[in-house]
Design an enzyme around this catalytic site. Structure first.
Site, PDB file in Angstrom:
ATOM      1  N   PHE A 141       0.842  -1.195   0.000  1.00 16.65           N
ATOM      2  CA  PHE A 141       0.000   0.000   0.000  1.00 16.65           C
ATOM      3  C   PHE A 141       0.883   1.252   0.000  1.00 16.65           C
ATOM      4  CE2 PHE A 141      -2.969   3.111   1.846  1.00 16.65           C
ATOM      5  CZ  PHE A 141      -4.052   2.899   1.024  1.00 16.65           C
ATOM      6  N   ASP A 218       1.429  -5.261   8.313  1.00 12.95           N
ATOM      7  CA  ASP A 218       0.278  -4.401   8.092  1.00 12.95           C
ATOM      8  C   ASP A 218      -0.943  -5.301   7.996  1.00 12.95           C
ATOM      9  OD1 ASP A 218      -1.804  -2.922   6.926  1.00 12.95           O
ATOM     10  OD2 ASP A 218      -0.431  -1.635   5.823  1.00 12.95           O
ATOM     11  N   TYR A 243     -11.507   0.787  10.347  1.00 12.64           N
ATOM     12  CA  TYR A 243     -12.705   1.257   9.649  1.00 12.64           C
ATOM     13  C   TYR A 243     -13.106   0.345   8.495  1.00 12.64           C
ATOM     14  CZ  TYR A 243      -8.820   3.547   7.164  1.00 12.64           C
ATOM     15  OH  TYR A 243      -7.625   3.812   6.541  1.00 12.64           O
ATOM     16  N   LYS A 244     -12.415  -0.766   8.306  1.00  6.75           N
ATOM     17  CA  LYS A 244     -12.792  -1.711   7.258  1.00  6.75           C
ATOM     18  C   LYS A 244     -13.715  -2.774   7.853  1.00  6.75           C
ATOM     19  CE  LYS A 244      -8.324  -0.982   4.917  1.00  6.75           C
ATOM     20  NZ  LYS A 244      -8.785  -0.029   3.906  1.00  6.75           N
ATOM     21  N   ARG A 392     -12.533  -3.922  -7.316  1.00  2.00           N
ATOM     22  CA  ARG A 392     -12.424  -4.731  -6.095  1.00  2.00           C
ATOM     23  C   ARG A 392     -13.809  -5.030  -5.534  1.00  2.00           C
ATOM     24  NH1 ARG A 392      -8.290  -2.614  -1.661  1.00  2.00           N
ATOM     25  NH2 ARG A 392      -9.922  -1.045  -1.508  1.00  2.00           N
TER      26      ARG A 392
END
Length: 427
Positions: A141, A218, A243-244, A392
């Site tokens: 990322f 991560d 927050y996912k 995605r």
């Protein structure tokens, strides 16, 4: 919803029939009613980027504003808030990370926590002298790559890059080929943000340790979707967002994990008052607190860490193994629909078919996917787009049904087909 029929034969669509049966037997189905309905939503395919709010989180935050904040005012810090980052961190560690108490804290963004832990790791005292290399991969990322590039510049270190295939991910063999006596730190994502590739964290951690290096994982696309066993794997450090799959809300604070025996060895670089040994002494010099408190810097974002507790409660109820089982069933179903509907239109699956190597989302590639994504958003189907040409599909097990997955994939098929017809002048 009525039963769908095959457009060619007129018979009931077996995929739709399967979706309805799967929803009836889904042991997590009752959790879907705990999420706030979204007006006009047909299918939400972006739970791996921003989870949906729970009904209880709305009530919890409203109650906090009117009772805890308005009612207790600054007394709340002494009564609960000072310890909340550690209490929720321990709960998250037990339910999601495979971490014993006293090793996880909530606070700051993923970027800031990544910087803190990576910088502390490369500056860690070593009996054999200073190590000068950080190992990372080209498809990690952007935040991870940017932060590590900055740390390397600050500390005069060298970045050793692993060339990762965007459609797969980093393998233990690739890590073994680059780590050595100069490796200070290995930083990788457990689940690749583009492809959903699930790295072999235990094997990679072991390889890094054999070279004398520390490892920072991560977990942004793992936490709340894929079982993690940080203590059992011997992981040194980890960070991740909430927050996912944890449904903490936009910008909710991230978490940091530091293995117990490293906590008093590492010195984190952002020395704020909340990480000092006596927060209210206001002394002339910084003295780090013991344990995980030393990795806190400023005032904890209390309101931002309230909502995630409701998802932790659901995971505690059924266990992360049940969440993972449904996640694999959902992605397997989405891949079956891809094979039936999207592959004939020229789309490619840019994610592993092997479920043991796949996280909680899949990516479908086609040159038209940027336009298709915009079309879908206008129709109440919400995936996201990632270059190159990737749509995605993030299926959050607690809030997503099989029928919703069917409807969303059907919409992707229809939008892609229409775009191909338009591009050829036939639409």
């Amino acid at each position: 919803m009525t039963t769908q029929h095959d457009g060619r034969t007129g018979a009931p669509d077996p995929f739709h029939s399967f979706a309805r049966r799967a929803d009836r037997s889904d042991g997590l189905a009752h959790f879907r009613t705990r999420f706030v309905p979204s007006e006009g939503l047909v299918a939400y395919f972006d739970g791996n980027s921003l989870g949906r709010p729970t009904v209880h989180s709305v009530e919890r935050i409203q109650k906090f504003l009117t009772e805890a904040w308005a009612g207790r005012l600054i007394r709340g810090w002494d009564e609960e808030w000072m310890e909340l980052p550690f209490a929720i961190g321990d709960r998250l560690g037990r339910a999601v990370l495979g971490a014993a108490s006293g090793q996880t804290v909530i606070g700051d963004s993923t970027t800031v926590l990544l910087y803190k832990l990576a910088r502390a790791a490369v500056d860690a005292p070593r009996g054999s002298g200073r190590r000068t290399e950080i190992v990372l991969d080209t498809d990690n990322f952007p935040t991870d790559r940017y932060v590590l590039d900055g740390i390397a510049a600050e500390r005069g270190l060298t970045l050793r890059w692993i060339e990762a295939d965007p459609a797969s991910g980093v393998t233990p063999e690739q890590v073994a080929a680059v780590v050595g006596a100069e490796t200070a730190l290995v930083v990788l994502s457990h689940v690749a943000y583009r492809s959903g590739f699930l790295a072999d964290a235990p094997a990679i951690t072991r390889i890094a340790h054999e070279a004398g290096a520390l490892v920072l994982w991560d977990l942004c696309h793992s936490a709340g979707s894929v079982p993690v066993e940080l203590d059992r794997w011997g992981v040194d450090l980890a960070v991740g967002c909430t927050y996912k799959y944890l449904n903490g809300g936009p910008g909710s604070p991230a978490f940091a994990y530091v293995r117990a025996d490293l906590q008093d060895v590492l010195r984190q670089p952002i020395q704020g008052w909340m990480g000092s040994s006596d927060v209210f002494a206001m002394g002339p010099e910084y003295r780090p607190a013991e344990g995980m408190r030393r990795f806190v810097s400023g005032t904890p974002p209390i309101i931002g860490m309230l909502a995630m507790q409701d998802t932790l409660e659901m995971i505690e109820d059924r266990g992360i193994a049940a969440v993972r089982a449904k996640s694999l069933e959902l992605t397997d179903f989405a891949i079956a629909l891809f094979d039936e509907w999207l592959a004939p239109l020229g789309a490619k699956l840019a994610s592993p078919r092997d479920p043991s190597r796949r996280g909680g989302h899949i990516t479908v590639s086609h040159r038209s996917m940027r336009t298709v994504t915009a079309t879908l958003w206008g129709r109440g189907v919400i995936p996201d787009y990632r270059d190159p040409d990737g749509l995605r599909i993030g299926l959050s097990p607690l809030s997503t049904s099989f029928e919703e997955t069917y409807d969303g994939m059907a919409a992707v098929r229809d939008a892609l087909r229409a775009e191909l017809l338009r591009a050829t002048g036939l639409g």
